[in-house]
Design a protein around this motif. Structure first.
Motif, PDB file in Angstrom:
ATOM      1  N   GLN A 178      24.484   5.615  26.720  1.00 52.61           N
ATOM      2  CA  GLN A 178      25.907   6.753  26.818  1.00 52.61           C
ATOM      3  C   GLN A 178      26.739   5.560  26.946  1.00 52.61           C
ATOM      4  O   GLN A 178      27.565   5.476  26.286  1.00 52.61           O
ATOM      5  CB  GLN A 178      25.782   7.579  27.665  1.00 52.61           C
ATOM      6  N   ASP A 179      25.967   4.605  27.654  1.00 49.33           N
ATOM      7  CA  ASP A 179      27.296   3.170  27.777  1.00 49.33           C
ATOM      8  C   ASP A 179      27.382   2.102  26.556  1.00 49.33           C
ATOM      9  O   ASP A 179      28.402   1.768  27.031  1.00 49.33           O
ATOM     10  CB  ASP A 179      26.190   2.132  29.193  1.00 49.33           C
ATOM     11  N   TYR A 180      26.403   2.195  25.697  1.00 47.92           N
ATOM     12  CA  TYR A 180      26.138   1.483  24.881  1.00 47.92           C
ATOM     13  C   TYR A 180      27.327   2.145  23.745  1.00 47.92           C
ATOM     14  O   TYR A 180      28.094   1.599  23.194  1.00 47.92           O
ATOM     15  CB  TYR A 180      25.218   1.092  24.307  1.00 47.92           C
ATOM     16  N   LEU A 181      27.724   3.520  23.941  1.00 53.50           N
ATOM     17  CA  LEU A 181      28.344   3.885  22.793  1.00 53.50           C
ATOM     18  C   LEU A 181      29.738   3.736  23.955  1.00 53.50           C
ATOM     19  O   LEU A 181      30.866   4.529  22.388  1.00 53.50           O
ATOM     20  CB  LEU A 181      28.274   5.693  22.513  1.00 53.50           C
ATOM     21  N   ASN A 182      29.664   3.789  24.873  1.00 56.12           N
ATOM     22  CA  ASN A 182      31.480   4.137  25.458  1.00 56.12           C
ATOM     23  C   ASN A 182      31.753   2.317  25.082  1.00 56.12           C
ATOM     24  O   ASN A 182      32.743   2.243  25.719  1.00 56.12           O
ATOM     25  CB  ASN A 182      31.209   4.207  26.480  1.00 56.12           C
ATOM     26  N   GLN A 183      30.937   1.623  24.889  1.00 55.96           N
ATOM     27  CA  GLN A 183      31.604  -0.187  24.319  1.00 55.96           C
ATOM     28  C   GLN A 183      32.853  -0.240  23.195  1.00 55.96           C
ATOM     29  O   GLN A 183      32.551   0.452  22.605  1.00 55.96           O
ATOM     30  CB  GLN A 183      30.448  -0.934  23.965  1.00 55.96           C
ATOM     31  N   SER A 184      33.808  -1.445  23.630  1.00 59.30           N
ATOM     32  CA  SER A 184      34.866  -0.969  22.450  1.00 59.30           C
ATOM     33  C   SER A 184      33.991  -2.184  21.385  1.00 59.30           C
ATOM     34  O   SER A 184      34.850  -1.336  20.241  1.00 59.30           O
ATOM     35  CB  SER A 184      35.566  -2.291  23.257  1.00 59.30           C
ATOM     36  N   GLN A 233      30.821  -2.211  19.151  1.00 58.10           N
ATOM     37  CA  GLN A 233      29.429  -2.176  18.485  1.00 58.10           C
ATOM     38  C   GLN A 233      28.388  -2.809  18.489  1.00 58.10           C
ATOM     39  O   GLN A 233      28.134  -3.439  17.460  1.00 58.10           O
ATOM     40  CB  GLN A 233      29.313  -0.604  18.097  1.00 58.10           C
TER      41      GLN A 233
END
Length: 390
Positions: free
Chosen positions: A96-102, A104
């Motif tokens: 989830q934290d990775y997907l929230n990054q601006s 990828q």
């Protein structure tokens, strides 16, 4: 009357509950794409990096361009995305934290190789120890591998026929022969070949027999190789030695990347073959990525095809291991298609399956094949799949 109404109300209530349960299950199973590109600290992309959600044995390999893509469900959002590669420190982040990054993007930091000051074994002894510990270091109990397997046939240096298979294998790892093979899904392109060659068996068997670790009648005798250390690396904090073997006769050069803690083999290079292994959640190694290319000598080509493009024929192969299942209740594999030429397998074409499969990003391998196949008559590859497969 009251009983009838009560019964009717109960039926309606059960219907609503079933409907809501179905919606909940569907929402949980909805696919979420986790994708990105992997770089080193100098902004160079990294190929063949293991990308996994280890808790669920879901994973893939980055392409030659460092790109990766896996499909997950909502259930995996709180799990960890783990990235591991030879020569770099491991990277871990909650999905989830990775997907929230601006952006990828994942940047791996190069690890510092510090060989311990113990007496380093001779290269030949390191290889022998790796072979002795093969069963111990690899996933050697029954498990199921789910593989995206691709083969392109070329003539005159250009792709003329392409086949994709989704394969399930009940395996016991490289210490044993290849287990039961099920070709679960298949699709192929239009066939533009002059020589429409069929193989006597499925190409997946060559992936196994070409692996110098697997039992095979043609397996090289590694004890008769002359081994030389050619470099150092690391994997997940473990020192890795790179050794190259020169044969007395027969097989060609073989290069092993071997960890010095437990003598696990992380990578094999043999001619134009590549095998990349990664760690399962159990800590054992299993195959993650494979590629190969081989050609045919003129003596192997029927004379009627001499002096045509078919005289220069090759096969290009690529395989991504998408999932590993160790639950004994879920590793049933039916024996189907494992002894049949890839291009001759008779399976119903399920377009939705391929659209929903967790496909890797287009690799250089695939982009080249697609461009060459579409170049013959301008027919898009997806359209070829629709026309050729039934």
């Amino acid at each position: 009357m009251y009983r009838k109404r009560s019964l009717k109300f109960l039926v309606l209530s059960l219907g609503v509950i079933t409907f809501m349960f179905t919606l909940t299950v569907t929402a949980q199973q909805k696919k979420i794409e986790v994708k990105g590109t992997i770089f080193d600290e100098t902004n160079i992309t990294l190929p063949y990096v293991a990308v996994s959600i280890i808790e669920k044995s879901i994973g893939t390999s980055s392409t030659e361009d460092g790109e990766f893509s896996i499909q997950i469900t909502k259930n995996e959002l709180q799990d960890s995305l783990t990235v591991s590669s030879l020569g770099f420190n491991p990277y871990k982040i909650k999905v989830q934290d990775y997907l929230n990054q601006s952006e990828q993007k994942i940047v791996l930091k190069q690890s510092v190789v510090k060989m311990t000051e113990v007496v380093i074994l001779k290269p030949a002894e390191i290889v022998q120890n790796a072979i002795k510990k093969l069963k111990e270091n690899t996933l050697s109990t029954s498990h199921k591998l789910e593989i995206l397997y691709r083969r392109a046939a070329t003539e005159g240096g250009k792709s003329k026929f392409f086949v994709e298979n989704y394969i399930k294998i009940r395996d016991r790892g490289p210490a044993y022969g290849l287990g039961t093979v099920e070709i679960a899904e298949a699709r192929k392109s239009a066939d533009y070949r002059i020589w429409k060659r069929t193989q006597w068996t499925h190409s997946i068997n060559y992936m196994a027999s070409g692996n110098p670790l697997r039992p095979s009648d043609k397996k090289p005798n590694l004890k008769k190789y002359k081994w030389k250390k050619i470099g150092d690396s690391s994997y997940d904090g473990e020192d890795v030695v790179i050794v190259k073997g020169t044969p007395e006769k027969g097989w060609g050069f073989i290069t092993f990347y071997i960890g010095l803690d437990n003598y696990g083999i992380y990578r094999i290079e043999s001619g134009k073959s590549l095998y990349v292994y990664k760690k399962h959640k159990s800590g054992k190694l299993h195959l993650n990525y494979h590629s190969k290319e081989w050609g045919f000598g003129r003596s192997m080509i029927p004379k009627q095809y001499w002096n045509t493009e078919a005289e220069k024929m090759t096969y290009r192969l690529e395989a991504f291991v998408l999932n590993v299942e160790t639950d004994k209740k879920k590793i049933k594999v039916r024996n189907y298609g494992g002894q049949t030429d890839m291009g001759s397998i008779d399976l119903e074409y399920h377009e939705d399956f391929w659209k929903n499969l967790s496909m890797p990003p287009d690799t250089k391998f695939f982009k080249r094949i697609k461009s060459e196949l579409e170049g013959w008559y301008g027919v898009p590859l997806e359209r070829q799949f629709e026309l050729v497969n039934k």
